[in-house]
Design a protein around this motif. Structure first.
Motif, PDB file in Angstrom:
ATOM      1  N   ALA A 105     -17.466  17.936   5.181  1.00 33.79           N
ATOM      2  CA  ALA A 105     -16.348  17.603   4.278  1.00 33.79           C
ATOM      3  C   ALA A 105     -15.103  18.331   4.757  1.00 33.79           C
ATOM      4  CB  ALA A 105     -16.668  17.999   2.836  1.00 33.79           C
ATOM      5  N   VAL A 106     -14.004  17.575   4.901  1.00 42.05           N
ATOM      6  CA  VAL A 106     -12.714  18.125   5.347  1.00 42.05           C
ATOM      7  C   VAL A 106     -11.675  17.758   4.309  1.00 42.05           C
ATOM      8  CG1 VAL A 106     -10.989  18.160   7.162  1.00 42.05           C
ATOM      9  CG2 VAL A 106     -13.397  17.838   7.754  1.00 42.05           C
ATOM     10  N   ALA A 107     -10.968  18.763   3.808  1.00 40.00           N
ATOM     11  CA  ALA A 107      -9.958  18.506   2.769  1.00 40.00           C
ATOM     12  C   ALA A 107      -8.836  19.525   2.914  1.00 40.00           C
ATOM     13  CB  ALA A 107     -10.577  18.596   1.374  1.00 40.00           C
ATOM     14  N   LYS A 149     -29.780  23.013  -0.405  1.00 38.38           N
ATOM     15  CA  LYS A 149     -28.797  22.923   0.675  1.00 38.38           C
ATOM     16  C   LYS A 149     -27.790  24.053   0.532  1.00 38.38           C
ATOM     17  CE  LYS A 149     -28.870  18.085   2.047  1.00 38.38           C
ATOM     18  NZ  LYS A 149     -28.046  16.908   2.370  1.00 38.38           N
ATOM     19  N   TYR A 150     -27.468  24.650   1.720  1.00 38.21           N
ATOM     20  CA  TYR A 150     -26.478  25.721   1.781  1.00 38.21           C
ATOM     21  C   TYR A 150     -25.185  25.149   2.372  1.00 38.21           C
ATOM     22  CZ  TYR A 150     -30.478  28.756   0.947  1.00 38.21           C
ATOM     23  OH  TYR A 150     -31.582  29.349   0.398  1.00 38.21           O
ATOM     24  N   GLU A 151     -24.100  25.715   1.934  1.00 33.24           N
ATOM     25  CA  GLU A 151     -22.790  25.209   2.356  1.00 33.24           C
ATOM     26  C   GLU A 151     -22.025  26.310   3.083  1.00 33.24           C
ATOM     27  OE1 GLU A 151     -19.897  22.279   0.173  1.00 33.24           O
ATOM     28  OE2 GLU A 151     -19.378  24.327  -0.427  1.00 33.24           O
ATOM     29  N   ALA A 152     -21.690  26.041   4.342  1.00 27.99           N
ATOM     30  CA  ALA A 152     -20.851  26.953   5.124  1.00 27.99           C
ATOM     31  C   ALA A 152     -19.408  26.480   5.041  1.00 27.99           C
ATOM     32  CB  ALA A 152     -21.323  26.993   6.575  1.00 27.99           C
ATOM     33  N   ARG A 153     -18.502  27.438   4.888  1.00 22.65           N
ATOM     34  CA  ARG A 153     -17.079  27.100   4.732  1.00 22.65           C
ATOM     35  C   ARG A 153     -16.241  27.827   5.772  1.00 22.65           C
ATOM     36  NH1 ARG A 153     -15.640  26.932  -1.752  1.00 22.65           N
ATOM     37  NH2 ARG A 153     -17.248  25.426  -2.353  1.00 22.65           N
ATOM     38  N   ALA A 154     -15.156  27.171   6.190  1.00 17.46           N
ATOM     39  CA  ALA A 154     -14.170  27.754   7.104  1.00 17.46           C
ATOM     40  C   ALA A 154     -12.808  27.153   6.779  1.00 17.46           C
ATOM     41  CB  ALA A 154     -14.546  27.504   8.560  1.00 17.46           C
ATOM     42  N   GLN A 155     -11.760  27.878   7.151  1.00 16.92           N
ATOM     43  CA  GLN A 155     -10.396  27.411   6.897  1.00 16.92           C
ATOM     44  C   GLN A 155      -9.578  27.512   8.185  1.00 16.92           C
ATOM     45  OE1 GLN A 155      -8.855  29.646   3.570  1.00 16.92           O
ATOM     46  NE2 GLN A 155      -9.727  28.224   2.083  1.00 16.92           N
ATOM     47  N   VAL A 156      -8.796  26.480   8.427  1.00 17.97           N
ATOM     48  CA  VAL A 156      -7.967  26.385   9.630  1.00 17.97           C
ATOM     49  C   VAL A 156      -6.513  26.252   9.207  1.00 17.97           C
ATOM     50  CG1 VAL A 156      -7.458  25.062  11.702  1.00 17.97           C
ATOM     51  CG2 VAL A 156      -9.831  25.346  10.970  1.00 17.97           C
ATOM     52  N   LEU A 157      -5.647  27.046   9.804  1.00 16.18           N
ATOM     53  CA  LEU A 157      -4.206  26.990   9.545  1.00 16.18           C
ATOM     54  C   LEU A 157      -3.540  26.115  10.608  1.00 16.18           C
ATOM     55  CD1 LEU A 157      -1.601  27.963   8.097  1.00 16.18           C
ATOM     56  CD2 LEU A 157      -1.577  29.893   9.691  1.00 16.18           C
ATOM     57  N   VAL A 158      -2.821  25.104  10.172  1.00 14.67           N
ATOM     58  CA  VAL A 158      -2.115  24.187  11.077  1.00 14.67           C
ATOM     59  C   VAL A 158      -0.675  24.672  11.212  1.00 14.67           C
ATOM     60  CG1 VAL A 158      -1.445  21.817  11.518  1.00 14.67           C
ATOM     61  CG2 VAL A 158      -3.603  22.298  10.343  1.00 14.67           C
ATOM     62  N   LYS A 159      -0.303  25.045  12.431  1.00 10.47           N
ATOM     63  CA  LYS A 159       1.054  25.535  12.699  1.00 10.47           C
ATOM     64  C   LYS A 159       1.849  24.487  13.465  1.00 10.47           C
ATOM     65  CE  LYS A 159      -0.626  29.060  14.861  1.00 10.47           C
ATOM     66  NZ  LYS A 159      -0.726  30.308  15.633  1.00 10.47           N
ATOM     67  N   GLU A 207      -9.542  23.063   4.724  1.00  5.27           N
ATOM     68  CA  GLU A 207     -10.842  23.675   4.435  1.00  5.27           C
ATOM     69  C   GLU A 207     -11.948  22.752   4.950  1.00  5.27           C
ATOM     70  OE1 GLU A 207     -13.014  25.958   0.756  1.00  5.27           O
ATOM     71  OE2 GLU A 207     -11.857  24.166   0.317  1.00  5.27           O
ATOM     72  N   ILE A 208     -12.883  23.327   5.703  1.00  3.53           N
ATOM     73  CA  ILE A 208     -13.982  22.570   6.297  1.00  3.53           C
ATOM     74  C   ILE A 208     -15.286  23.096   5.687  1.00  3.53           C
ATOM     75  CG2 ILE A 208     -15.029  21.811   8.453  1.00  3.53           C
ATOM     76  CD1 ILE A 208     -12.490  22.812   9.857  1.00  3.53           C
ATOM     77  N   ARG A 209     -16.091  22.175   5.186  1.00  5.74           N
ATOM     78  CA  ARG A 209     -17.379  22.538   4.573  1.00  5.74           C
ATOM     79  C   ARG A 209     -18.494  21.740   5.259  1.00  5.74           C
ATOM     80  NH1 ARG A 209     -14.213  21.609  -0.008  1.00  5.74           N
ATOM     81  NH2 ARG A 209     -15.344  19.682  -0.410  1.00  5.74           N
ATOM     82  N   LEU A 210     -19.619  22.407   5.481  1.00  7.79           N
ATOM     83  CA  LEU A 210     -20.773  21.768   6.108  1.00  7.79           C
ATOM     84  C   LEU A 210     -22.038  22.206   5.372  1.00  7.79           C
ATOM     85  CD1 LEU A 210     -21.907  20.028   8.390  1.00  7.79           C
ATOM     86  CD2 LEU A 210     -22.138  22.098   9.762  1.00  7.79           C
ATOM     87  N   ARG A 211     -22.815  21.243   4.952  1.00 10.00           N
ATOM     88  CA  ARG A 211     -24.048  21.517   4.206  1.00 10.00           C
ATOM     89  C   ARG A 211     -25.263  21.279   5.101  1.00 10.00           C
ATOM     90  NH1 ARG A 211     -23.277  19.089  -1.941  1.00 10.00           N
ATOM     91  NH2 ARG A 211     -21.455  20.379  -2.484  1.00 10.00           N
ATOM     92  N   ASN A 212     -26.280  22.149   4.870  1.00 15.05           N
ATOM     93  CA  ASN A 212     -27.537  22.006   5.595  1.00 15.05           C
ATOM     94  C   ASN A 212     -28.623  22.731   4.826  1.00 15.05           C
ATOM     95  OD1 ASN A 212     -29.580  22.785   7.979  1.00 15.05           O
ATOM     96  ND2 ASN A 212     -28.348  20.996   8.577  1.00 15.05           N
ATOM     97  N   ALA A 213     -29.881  22.330   5.089  1.00 14.25           N
ATOM     98  CA  ALA A 213     -31.000  22.963   4.391  1.00 14.25           C
ATOM     99  C   ALA A 213     -31.217  24.392   4.849  1.00 14.25           C
ATOM    100  CB  ALA A 213     -32.276  22.133   4.601  1.00 14.25           C
ATOM    101  N   ASP A 214     -30.767  24.732   6.025  1.00 12.20           N
ATOM    102  CA  ASP A 214     -30.899  26.091   6.550  1.00 12.20           C
ATOM    103  C   ASP A 214     -29.527  26.751   6.553  1.00 12.20           C
ATOM    104  OD1 ASP A 214     -31.336  28.421   7.929  1.00 12.20           O
ATOM    105  OD2 ASP A 214     -32.723  27.499   9.361  1.00 12.20           O
ATOM    106  N   ARG A 215     -29.429  27.925   5.910  1.00 12.55           N
ATOM    107  CA  ARG A 215     -28.139  28.611   5.818  1.00 12.55           C
ATOM    108  C   ARG A 215     -27.630  29.001   7.185  1.00 12.55           C
ATOM    109  NH1 ARG A 215     -26.969  33.987   5.585  1.00 12.55           N
ATOM    110  NH2 ARG A 215     -24.959  34.547   4.634  1.00 12.55           N
ATOM    111  N   ARG A 216     -28.459  29.557   8.036  1.00 15.67           N
ATOM    112  CA  ARG A 216     -28.047  29.975   9.365  1.00 15.67           C
ATOM    113  C   ARG A 216     -27.613  28.782  10.203  1.00 15.67           C
ATOM    114  NH1 ARG A 216     -30.563  30.059  14.037  1.00 15.67           N
ATOM    115  NH2 ARG A 216     -32.510  29.414  13.040  1.00 15.67           N
ATOM    116  N   VAL A 217     -28.345  27.663  10.105  1.00 17.23           N
ATOM    117  CA  VAL A 217     -27.980  26.463  10.856  1.00 17.23           C
ATOM    118  C   VAL A 217     -26.634  25.919  10.376  1.00 17.23           C
ATOM    119  CG1 VAL A 217     -28.648  24.088  11.344  1.00 17.23           C
ATOM    120  CG2 VAL A 217     -30.356  25.898  11.419  1.00 17.23           C
ATOM    121  N   ALA A 218     -26.370  25.985   9.084  1.00 19.16           N
ATOM    122  CA  ALA A 218     -25.090  25.504   8.549  1.00 19.16           C
ATOM    123  C   ALA A 218     -23.935  26.299   9.133  1.00 19.16           C
ATOM    124  CB  ALA A 218     -25.088  25.593   7.027  1.00 19.16           C
TER     125      ALA A 218
END
Length: 505
Positions: A133-135, A45-55, A144-155
């Protein structure tokens, strides 16, 4: 003999481990081999990550739809982050992502295994909720938002869809379509304000209330003049009453008749007696000077003087004639009483008129006070409606601006890290499985050694014999291999002469 209860020594443990070395090595290597082989058979499983700033944007500012309420509880940054986190983890957002990416793209195994669309969607939603996963990042307002999937591109693509849908959900959650409602409220308040204006104008015209302060001042001045005149009239009446009582008392004390005239005339006898007395007194002085005090002629003169004085005292000096009649003061007092009563008579009516005027002025003052209260009530009503209309206009302007921002999808969020996934999968972790295999192998080997110590039926060293039996060991024979011991036993069994067989420990 008393058994020794001490634990086995390290030498005994090493001897036991050496005896069971192959089983211990097998117990250790088997979990290690499993830990190394299992990751090769698991789906990576591949994990894609992103970060959101709350203003602290407009959606987090305290607002109310209740007129007149201005003080609202402030929202902390922690509450903002928790709110955004809950939106990210909502079931509706997950289902929107599934509709965008499809179940077959995210979870092809579920699409193959489940034919029922509802069951397939529910299973995919549960799987996506576990993989998402949201933390919040500690001591920041970053999520920080993380999403796991078997396909890296799909994640990466699925996480991008999560961010897009999240921004739409965020704007929709805090969107307030209030401009139409505020417009209706403004129209209603304008109608009520017009009615209030008409009601106030009708009340002022009906009561003739053009300048209440001036009317009140004029009435107060008029009432002061009337009050002063009333006090003076009452004082005048009291004075006249006192004067009438005084004249009546004087009239009661006066007699009905009095002496009107008395005429007095001189008496001839008295005058002759006084003349003779003067002559005798002249004679007495001459005789006293010429004859001496004891002369008989002087004593005779003195006796004549005394007789003359006595006669003069008994004779009235004047003769009077008296005239009597009706007392004229009674007529005067009666005239004064009549004049005073004539002056007092109109004062009662004047006093009553002045008191009535005072009561009328008081009533008009009370009416002016009531009219002023009513006008103040109407003015407060008008002022409140005007303030409400101004507030509604401001709120309508803010609402229209907010709706424009909602249509432009502008929110207090910023994606500071776009979805990105590393080349290497995050699951399974070979090092973690290998470490787990090593730990499990060590535990299994230790367990095997403990079983051998607890249930073994052989003494492997002299120390074990001494510890277990509590007697000293005098000698220890070397061990005989099992094959050689069998041969000796067979030889002894075939021969007639018994032979000594070496003992085995």
């Amino acid at each position: 003999m008393k058994p020794v209860t001490s634990l086995p020594s390290s030498r005994e443990i090493l001897a036991l481990a050496f005896r069971h070395r192959w089983s211990l090595i097998l117990a250790f290597l088997l979990p290690v081999a499993v830990g190394l082989l299992v990751p090769r058979h698991l789906t990576p499983k591949y994990e894609a990550r992103a970060q959101v700033l709350v203003k602290p944007g407009r959606e987090f500012m305290p607002q109310t739809d209740t007129p007149g309420v201005s003080q609202l509880p402030q929202i902390t940054m922690r509450e903002m982050v928790d709110t955004v986190t809950q939106i990210l983890q909502s079931a509706d957002l997950i289902r929107d992502v599934l509709r965008d990416e499809t179940v077959g793209k995210l979870y092809p195994q579920l699409a193959e295994q489940l034919a029922d669309p509802a069951a397939r969607n529910d299973a995919a939603a549960s799987a996506l909720a576990k993989d998402l996963a949201v933390a919040p990042v500690r001591l920041t307002n970053v999520i920080e938002i993380r999403l796991r999937n078997a396909d890296r591109r799909v994640a990466v693509e699925a996480l991008g869809s999560v961010l897009t849908r999240f921004q739409e959900r965020h704007v929709q959650a805090f969107s307030r379509q209030r401009s139409a409602l505020l417009e209706a409220q403004m129209v209603e308040n304008a109608r009520r304000l017009e009615e209030a204006y008409r009601e106030r104008a009708a009340y002022v015209a009906g009561r003739q209330l053009f300048s209440l302060p001036e009317q009140r001042n004029l009435l107060v001045q008029q009432r002061a003049r009337v009050s002063q005149e009333l006090r003076e009239t009452e004082m005048r009446k009291a004075m006249l009453d006192e004067q009438i009582r005084f004249l009546a008392d004087e009239l009661a004390r006066q007699p009905a008749t009095i002496t009107l005239q008395t005429v007095s005339q001189s008496s001839v006898v008295a005058d002759d007696a006084r003349r003779r007395l003067r002559e005798l007194q002249e004679r007495e002085r001459e005789q006293a000077t010429r004859l001496g005090p004891e002369h008989p002629a002087l004593r005779a003169t003195r006796s004549a003087i005394a007789a003359t004085q006595q006669a003069l005292a008994q004779t009235s000096a004047q003769s009077a004639s008296v005239a009597t009649g009706i007392n004229p003061l009674i007529t005067t007092l009666r005239a004064q009483i009549a004049a005073t009563e004539a002056e007092r008579a109109p004062l009662d009516g004047r006093i009553a008129a002045l008191r009535a005027a005072l009561q009328e002025d008081d009533a008009r003052l009370r009416q002016i006070a009531e009219d002023e209260i009513e006008l103040q009530t109407l003015d407060r009503r008008v002022s409140g409606l005007e303030s409400a209309i101004r507030e509604l206009q401001q709120r309508q302007t803010d609402a229209r601006f907010s709706e424009e921002l909602d249509r432009a999808q502008v929110a207090g969020l910023s994606v500071i890290q776009q979805p990105r996934a590393p080349e290497n999968p995050v699951w399974p972790k070979n090092a973690l499985f290998a470490a787990g295999g090593i730990v499990a192998g060590g535990l299994l080997a230790v367990l095997r050694l403990l079983l051998a110590l607890s249930f073994g039926n052989r003494f492997l060293s002299a120390e074990t014999v001494e510890r277990m039996l509590g007697v000293p060991v005098l000698a220890a024979l070397p061990p005989v291999p099992a094959l050689q011991r069998r041969k000796l036993l067979l030889a002894v069994a075939t021969e007639d002469t018994p032979r000594r067989i070496p003992a085995a420990t």
